[in-house]
Design a protein around this motif. Structure first.
Motif, mmCIF file in Angstrom:
data_model
loop_
_atom_site.group_PDB
_atom_site.id
_atom_site.type_symbol
_atom_site.label_atom_id
_atom_site.label_comp_id
_atom_site.label_asym_id
_atom_site.label_seq_id
_atom_site.Cartn_x
_atom_site.Cartn_y
_atom_site.Cartn_z
ATOM 1 N N ALA A 92 45.961 63.893 31.288
ATOM 2 C CA ALA A 92 45.633 62.442 31.218
ATOM 3 C C ALA A 92 44.451 61.451 30.865
ATOM 4 C CB ALA A 92 46.453 61.607 31.707
ATOM 5 N N VAL A 93 43.755 60.604 30.449
ATOM 6 C CA VAL A 93 42.691 60.492 31.101
ATOM 7 C C VAL A 93 43.211 58.861 32.124
ATOM 8 C CG1 VAL A 93 40.956 58.447 30.455
ATOM 9 C CG2 VAL A 93 42.250 60.505 28.940
ATOM 10 N N TYR A 94 42.901 58.477 32.784
ATOM 11 C CA TYR A 94 42.793 58.071 34.368
ATOM 12 C C TYR A 94 42.342 56.784 34.036
ATOM 13 C CZ TYR A 94 46.176 61.342 35.850
ATOM 14 O OH TYR A 94 47.836 62.351 36.202
ATOM 15 N N TYR A 95 42.816 55.850 33.972
ATOM 16 C CA TYR A 95 41.795 54.220 34.517
ATOM 17 C C TYR A 95 41.855 53.815 36.047
ATOM 18 C CZ TYR A 95 42.025 54.800 28.785
ATOM 19 O OH TYR A 95 41.420 55.015 28.526
ATOM 20 N N CYS A 96 41.363 53.219 36.396
ATOM 21 C CA CYS A 96 41.522 52.259 36.895
ATOM 22 C C CYS A 96 41.614 51.006 37.070
ATOM 23 C CB CYS A 96 40.546 52.087 38.545
ATOM 24 S SG CYS A 96 38.913 51.578 38.311
ATOM 25 N N ALA A 97 42.052 50.094 37.670
ATOM 26 C CA ALA A 97 41.800 48.314 37.134
ATOM 27 C C ALA A 97 42.315 47.304 38.645
ATOM 28 C CB ALA A 97 43.482 48.291 36.756
ATOM 29 N N ALA A 98 41.505 46.163 38.605
ATOM 30 C CA ALA A 98 42.256 45.197 39.066
ATOM 31 C C ALA A 98 42.637 44.348 39.240
ATOM 32 C CB ALA A 98 39.696 45.011 39.971
ATOM 33 N N ARG A 99 42.773 43.545 40.533
ATOM 34 C CA ARG A 99 43.690 42.294 39.900
ATOM 35 C C ARG A 99 43.030 40.984 41.166
ATOM 36 N NH1 ARG A 99 49.700 40.750 41.159
ATOM 37 N NH2 ARG A 99 49.502 40.208 39.691
ATOM 38 N N GLY A 100 42.991 40.032 40.364
ATOM 39 C CA GLY A 100 42.696 38.889 41.737
ATOM 40 C C GLY A 100 43.412 38.745 42.766
ATOM 41 N N VAL A 101 44.721 39.392 42.416
ATOM 42 C CA VAL A 101 45.886 38.313 42.877
ATOM 43 C C VAL A 101 46.513 39.694 44.626
ATOM 44 C CG1 VAL A 101 48.434 37.688 43.416
ATOM 45 C CG2 VAL A 101 46.378 37.475 41.865
ATOM 46 N N ASN A 102 46.436 39.362 45.589
ATOM 47 C CA ASN A 102 46.890 40.716 46.696
ATOM 48 C C ASN A 102 48.217 41.075 46.406
ATOM 49 O OD1 ASN A 102 46.755 42.272 48.803
ATOM 50 N ND2 ASN A 102 47.084 40.097 50.136
ATOM 51 N N TYR A 103 49.348 41.102 45.611
ATOM 52 C CA TYR A 103 50.410 41.607 45.734
ATOM 53 C C TYR A 103 49.985 42.537 44.454
ATOM 54 C CZ TYR A 103 52.188 37.031 46.644
ATOM 55 O OH TYR A 103 52.461 35.978 47.382
ATOM 56 N N LEU A 104 51.084 44.191 44.714
ATOM 57 C CA LEU A 104 50.961 45.157 44.113
ATOM 58 C C LEU A 104 51.350 44.622 42.999
ATOM 59 C CD1 LEU A 104 52.134 47.737 47.015
ATOM 60 C CD2 LEU A 104 49.756 46.598 46.528
ATOM 61 N N THR A 106 52.117 46.461 38.698
ATOM 62 C CA THR A 106 52.766 48.502 38.340
ATOM 63 C C THR A 106 52.772 48.060 36.474
ATOM 64 O OG1 THR A 106 55.174 48.008 37.555
ATOM 65 C CG2 THR A 106 54.499 48.616 40.152
ATOM 66 N N THR A 107 52.329 46.746 36.011
ATOM 67 C CA THR A 107 51.953 46.381 34.494
ATOM 68 C C THR A 107 50.859 46.417 33.610
ATOM 69 O OG1 THR A 107 53.030 43.874 34.454
ATOM 70 C CG2 THR A 107 54.744 46.003 34.413
ATOM 71 N N ILE A 108 50.536 46.861 32.535
ATOM 72 C CA ILE A 108 48.947 46.928 32.884
ATOM 73 C C ILE A 108 48.301 45.217 32.645
ATOM 74 C CG2 ILE A 108 47.478 46.987 30.399
ATOM 75 C CD1 ILE A 108 49.216 49.378 29.678
ATOM 76 N N ARG A 109 49.609 44.582 31.958
ATOM 77 C CA ARG A 109 49.572 43.107 32.171
ATOM 78 C C ARG A 109 48.860 41.841 33.358
ATOM 79 N NH1 ARG A 109 54.652 40.574 30.150
ATOM 80 N NH2 ARG A 109 56.252 40.667 30.844
ATOM 81 N N GLU A 110 49.415 42.524 34.647
ATOM 82 C CA GLU A 110 48.646 42.040 35.622
ATOM 83 C C GLU A 110 47.932 42.158 35.819
ATOM 84 O OE1 GLU A 110 52.584 42.015 38.353
ATOM 85 O OE2 GLU A 110 53.086 43.763 37.401
ATOM 86 N N TYR A 111 46.896 43.223 35.158
ATOM 87 C CA TYR A 111 45.261 43.154 36.164
ATOM 88 C C TYR A 111 44.399 42.359 34.997
ATOM 89 C CZ TYR A 111 47.572 46.899 38.856
ATOM 90 O OH TYR A 111 48.430 47.207 40.024
ATOM 91 N N ASP A 112 43.608 42.455 35.946
ATOM 92 C CA ASP A 112 41.805 41.691 35.071
ATOM 93 C C ASP A 112 41.185 42.520 34.871
ATOM 94 O OD1 ASP A 112 42.867 39.202 37.847
ATOM 95 O OD2 ASP A 112 43.651 39.458 35.787
ATOM 96 N N ALA A 113 40.910 43.059 35.098
ATOM 97 C CA ALA A 113 39.493 44.530 34.356
ATOM 98 C C ALA A 113 40.158 45.963 34.953
ATOM 99 C CB ALA A 113 38.737 44.109 35.760
ATOM 100 N N TRP A 114 38.782 46.766 34.048
ATOM 101 C CA TRP A 114 40.090 48.016 33.705
ATOM 102 C C TRP A 114 38.285 48.795 33.676
ATOM 103 C CZ3 TRP A 114 44.487 50.317 33.146
ATOM 104 C CH2 TRP A 114 45.822 49.188 33.232
#
Length: 124
Positions: A92-104, A106-114
């Motif tokens: 696959a193509v592997y992507y990292c993502a970041a979210r500005g909230v300290n909760y784990l 698992t869904t795409i929409r919860e991440y702010d940057a890719w």
């Protein structure tokens, strides 16, 4: 806004290992929870693993649990994905993502940057 760049992908035989890296820009990397996702050809992007700010809490998709390990070094603004016992279905193509909230998350929409993604191909 943090910017992310993945590296470490490549071609590996089944049963082999790879370590992906995701380098982040910005001074506030340590305040972002991070995640790894992947997208196989013809399939939707799916969650792989997540880690909180400190690195103490992690969460994995069932398909990679026990084979993949997510970790981070905040001093280096980097998150890693160690992938062992690779299978052809991990291709696959592997992507990292970041979210500005300290909760784990698992869904795409919860991440702010890719990141732009890195290709992983596992041959049988």
């Amino acid at each position: 806004q943090v910017q992310l760049v993945e590296s470490g992908g490549g071609l590996v035989q089944a049963g082999g290992s790879l370590r992906l890296s995701c380098a982040a820009s910005g001074r506030t990397f340590s305040r972002y929870a991070m995640g790894w996702f992947r997208q196989a050809p013809g399939k939707e992007r799916e969650f792989v693993a997540a880690i909180n700010w400190s690195g103490i809490s992690t969460y994995y998709a069932d398909s990679v649990k026990g084979r993949f390990t997510i970790s981070r070094v905040n001093a280096k603004n980097t998150v890693y994905l160690q992938m062992n016992s690779l299978k052809p279905e991990d291709t696959a193509v592997y992507y990292c993502a970041a979210r500005g909230v300290n909760y784990l998350a698992t869904t795409i929409r919860e991440y702010d940057a890719w990141g732009q993604g890195t290709h992983v191909t596992v041959s049988s």
